[in-house]
Design an enzyme around this catalytic site. Sequence first.
Site, PDB file in Angstrom:
ATOM      1  N   ALA A  18     -15.990  20.308 -25.741  1.00 25.36           N
ATOM      2  CA  ALA A  18     -16.937  21.524 -26.557  1.00 25.36           C
ATOM      3  C   ALA A  18     -17.964  20.181 -27.606  1.00 25.36           C
ATOM      4  O   ALA A  18     -18.979  20.773 -26.962  1.00 25.36           O
ATOM      5  CB  ALA A  18     -16.537  22.775 -26.846  1.00 25.36           C
ATOM      6  N   ARG A  46      -7.743  29.687 -29.748  1.00 25.08           N
ATOM      7  CA  ARG A  46      -6.696  29.591 -30.516  1.00 25.08           C
ATOM      8  C   ARG A  46      -6.969  29.795 -31.899  1.00 25.08           C
ATOM      9  O   ARG A  46      -6.359  30.742 -32.846  1.00 25.08           O
ATOM     10  CB  ARG A  46      -5.143  28.897 -30.240  1.00 25.08           C
ATOM     11  CG  ARG A  46      -3.970  29.816 -29.929  1.00 25.08           C
ATOM     12  CD  ARG A  46      -3.152  28.559 -29.974  1.00 25.08           C
ATOM     13  NE  ARG A  46      -2.071  28.627 -28.518  1.00 25.08           N
ATOM     14  CZ  ARG A  46      -1.253  29.930 -28.663  1.00 25.08           C
ATOM     15  NH1 ARG A  46      -1.441  30.240 -30.437  1.00 25.08           N
ATOM     16  NH2 ARG A  46      -0.788  30.670 -28.146  1.00 25.08           N
ATOM     17  N   VAL A  86      -4.549  32.401 -24.561  1.00 22.47           N
ATOM     18  CA  VAL A  86      -5.726  32.801 -23.466  1.00 22.47           C
ATOM     19  C   VAL A  86      -3.807  33.774 -22.301  1.00 22.47           C
ATOM     20  O   VAL A  86      -4.572  33.913 -21.477  1.00 22.47           O
ATOM     21  CB  VAL A  86      -5.489  31.467 -22.394  1.00 22.47           C
ATOM     22  CG1 VAL A  86      -6.687  30.914 -23.185  1.00 22.47           C
ATOM     23  CG2 VAL A  86      -4.308  30.855 -22.354  1.00 22.47           C
ATOM     24  N   ASP A 177     -18.216  16.877 -12.269  1.00 20.28           N
ATOM     25  CA  ASP A 177     -17.956  15.765 -12.234  1.00 20.28           C
ATOM     26  C   ASP A 177     -18.595  14.615 -12.426  1.00 20.28           C
ATOM     27  O   ASP A 177     -19.637  14.924 -11.123  1.00 20.28           O
ATOM     28  CB  ASP A 177     -17.493  14.696 -10.293  1.00 20.28           C
ATOM     29  CG  ASP A 177     -16.790  13.530 -10.876  1.00 20.28           C
ATOM     30  OD1 ASP A 177     -17.439  13.144 -11.419  1.00 20.28           O
ATOM     31  OD2 ASP A 177     -16.466  12.872  -9.759  1.00 20.28           O
ATOM     32  N   HIS A 178     -19.011  14.421 -13.861  1.00 23.71           N
ATOM     33  CA  HIS A 178     -19.706  14.253 -14.349  1.00 23.71           C
ATOM     34  C   HIS A 178     -20.695  12.564 -14.142  1.00 23.71           C
ATOM     35  O   HIS A 178     -22.073  12.684 -14.477  1.00 23.71           O
ATOM     36  CB  HIS A 178     -19.990  13.769 -16.244  1.00 23.71           C
ATOM     37  CG  HIS A 178     -18.947  12.359 -16.360  1.00 23.71           C
ATOM     38  ND1 HIS A 178     -17.806  12.458 -16.076  1.00 23.71           N
ATOM     39  CD2 HIS A 178     -19.598  11.959 -17.201  1.00 23.71           C
ATOM     40  CE1 HIS A 178     -17.746  11.402 -16.787  1.00 23.71           C
ATOM     41  NE2 HIS A 178     -18.904  10.899 -16.974  1.00 23.71           N
ATOM     42  N   LYS A 182     -25.133  11.098 -13.226  1.00 24.46           N
ATOM     43  CA  LYS A 182     -25.714  10.357 -13.720  1.00 24.46           C
ATOM     44  C   LYS A 182     -27.311   9.839 -12.702  1.00 24.46           C
ATOM     45  O   LYS A 182     -27.032  10.249 -11.452  1.00 24.46           O
ATOM     46  CB  LYS A 182     -24.760   8.661 -13.205  1.00 24.46           C
ATOM     47  CG  LYS A 182     -23.485   9.587 -14.853  1.00 24.46           C
ATOM     48  CD  LYS A 182     -23.179   8.347 -14.941  1.00 24.46           C
ATOM     49  CE  LYS A 182     -21.930   8.240 -15.695  1.00 24.46           C
ATOM     50  NZ  LYS A 182     -21.398   8.227 -17.109  1.00 24.46           N
ATOM     51  N   HIS A 240     -14.130  10.272  -9.468  1.00 26.72           N
ATOM     52  CA  HIS A 240     -15.853   9.653  -9.753  1.00 26.72           C
ATOM     53  C   HIS A 240     -16.155   8.376  -8.797  1.00 26.72           C
ATOM     54  O   HIS A 240     -17.055   8.363  -8.331  1.00 26.72           O
ATOM     55  CB  HIS A 240     -15.212   8.938 -11.369  1.00 26.72           C
ATOM     56  CG  HIS A 240     -15.421   9.699 -12.602  1.00 26.72           C
ATOM     57  ND1 HIS A 240     -16.114  10.829 -12.763  1.00 26.72           N
ATOM     58  CD2 HIS A 240     -14.776   9.728 -13.401  1.00 26.72           C
ATOM     59  CE1 HIS A 240     -15.532  11.598 -13.474  1.00 26.72           C
ATOM     60  NE2 HIS A 240     -14.797  10.511 -14.383  1.00 26.72           N
TER      61      HIS A 240
HETATM   62  C1  BG6 Z   1     -13.337  10.067 -17.726  1.00 26.66           C
HETATM   63  C2  BG6 Z   1     -12.328   9.105 -17.545  1.00 26.66           C
HETATM   64  O1  BG6 Z   1     -13.657  11.457 -16.166  1.00 26.66           O
HETATM   65  O2  BG6 Z   1     -14.310   8.969 -17.661  1.00 26.66           O
HETATM   66  C3  BG6 Z   1     -12.530   8.776 -19.160  1.00 26.66           C
HETATM   67  O3  BG6 Z   1     -11.417  10.386 -18.346  1.00 26.66           O
HETATM   68  C4  BG6 Z   1     -13.003   7.634 -19.042  1.00 26.66           C
HETATM   69  O4  BG6 Z   1     -11.288   8.299 -19.241  1.00 26.66           O
HETATM   70  C5  BG6 Z   1     -15.295   8.732 -18.655  1.00 26.66           C
HETATM   71  O5  BG6 Z   1     -13.726   6.861 -20.389  1.00 26.66           O
HETATM   72  C6  BG6 Z   1     -15.798   6.999 -18.175  1.00 26.66           C
HETATM   73  O6  BG6 Z   1     -17.087   8.016 -18.456  1.00 26.66           O
HETATM   74  P1  BG6 Z   1     -18.371   7.437 -18.850  1.00 26.66           P
HETATM   75  O7  BG6 Z   1     -19.580   8.285 -18.290  1.00 26.66           O
HETATM   76  O8  BG6 Z   1     -18.499   7.147 -20.328  1.00 26.66           O
HETATM   77  O9  BG6 Z   1     -19.358   5.775 -17.652  1.00 26.66           O
END
Ligand code: BG6
Length: 486
Positions: A18, A46, A86, A177-178, A182, A240
């Site tokens: 967060a 918590r 929780v 899924d970040h 991108k 990813h």
């Molecule tokens: C995360 C993983 O999802 O992605 C990490 O849990 C990893 O282990 C990270 O370091 C990498 O993300 P980015 O955006 O830094 O390439």
Amino acid sequence: VSENRVLIYIFGGSGDLAHRKLYPALFNLYRKNHIKHNFAVIGTARRDWSDDYYRSTILKSLEELPGSFNQKNSFTKHFYYQAHDVTDSKHYIALDNLGIELEKKYETQGNRIFYMAMAPKFFATIAEHLKSQNLVSEKGYNRIVIEKPFGRDFASAKELNDAISDTFSEDQIYRIDHYLGKEMVLGLLPLRFSNPFFEQVWNRDFIDNIQINLNEELGVEDRAGYYETAGALRDMVQNHIMQILALTTLGAPEKMSAEALRDQKQKLFAGLQVYKPEEVSKYFVRGQYGASDIPDHEPAYRDEPNVAPNSTIETFVAGEVHIDNDQWRGVPIFIRTGKRLPEKNSRIDVVFKPRQNPIFSQPDEPNILTIEIEPEEGVALQFNGKKIGQTTDPARYQLTYQHSKAEIAQVLDAYERLIYDVILGDHTNFSHWLELEKTWKFVDAIRQYWDNNAPTDFPNYKSGTAGPAASDSLLQRSNRQWIYQP
Ligand code: BG6
């Protein structure tokens, strides 16, 4: 910019994720006026914190960001803290009451986002309580955001999904899924489907192989507690890499919509070859980093804090993936990811088939299209031409395009973009359950074989090197090589 009205509950509000990702992302959305007056956040965890203390921790997490102190301070006034167990029903009533009060104060029209930013083992319990204690609003929208890891294998992912689906329908669930937020990953479909000169040759007749690298320079850092239960296969490949692979190889969606994209991803994953136990060591390589060669430099994985001294967890994976469909049959898709490699580098190399040129005496060098995701964000195309001067000798040409750093600084970063998508109700850049089902089954097959056959050669690469030698052999056996050589 229109004002978005929303109340956000953050489970895990005192936590690292967060503070590192969510608060900065929300602040940037605030700075850009995507959220302004009519939003409130309830952080819950918590620990027993006061609102003031909570706000001071948020302020601290914004230190590096542009914006005045006053602006940051006004932003944190929208944040409230509620200590929470929780598993205890009565705490949900307190959370609901606070929500109702803030909904009045900030006129958020009953729109609620529940953000799960804590240990995944609690996601299901929280989702169940949100329903049983009536936190799910009846007036506005309800959306739940789930951070990875979404399960640790197919069975646990399904269990989690079933529990969440009892309260939320698929279109209310946002699995983050970040990498899907991108810039260059978002740029894949426009690149593929708005250029006839790529689109026409994007198949097994012209493409020899595809290589996906998500290489990291960092080690496990302070995340061993989680990483020891995961390893690179679960941590990077299931999510990813598989999502990037899908966007690189899926068929043309009918239009740009979440549904059309999801359909194509499903069709693609239907062809994903799940390996039999006896195939795993042919197609997949695992590694674990040892200490760096430089004295007193990086320690071995097994010497990192909270790592078991005989850990068999992999910090590196390389593999050859196959998609059995008409577009891709026979085209190897090589994937590679690892920690403590020489440098951070996320990229896709599409290697076209070289051919024996009928006109010139030597065979053509392959055309290579590289999509750079990080640290540079751009595209490079290598192709053949003539050496300058009085000669007919061939030469290698390269065209490159890169987004400028100044432009990149202006756009929303991955987290901001995805959170903003949740606020807008856009599912396009989130993973659907059916995708997880397929990718977990793929990963489970490899995992099971590895778990039954403990590695005997760990650690098998030194920190700061390109991974175990076997990752090169994977390509060499078919006379190929990694295009990206760190
Ligand atoms: C995360 C993983 O999802 O992605 C990490 O849990 C990893 O282990 C990270 O370091 C990498 O993300 P980015 O955006 O830094 O390439």
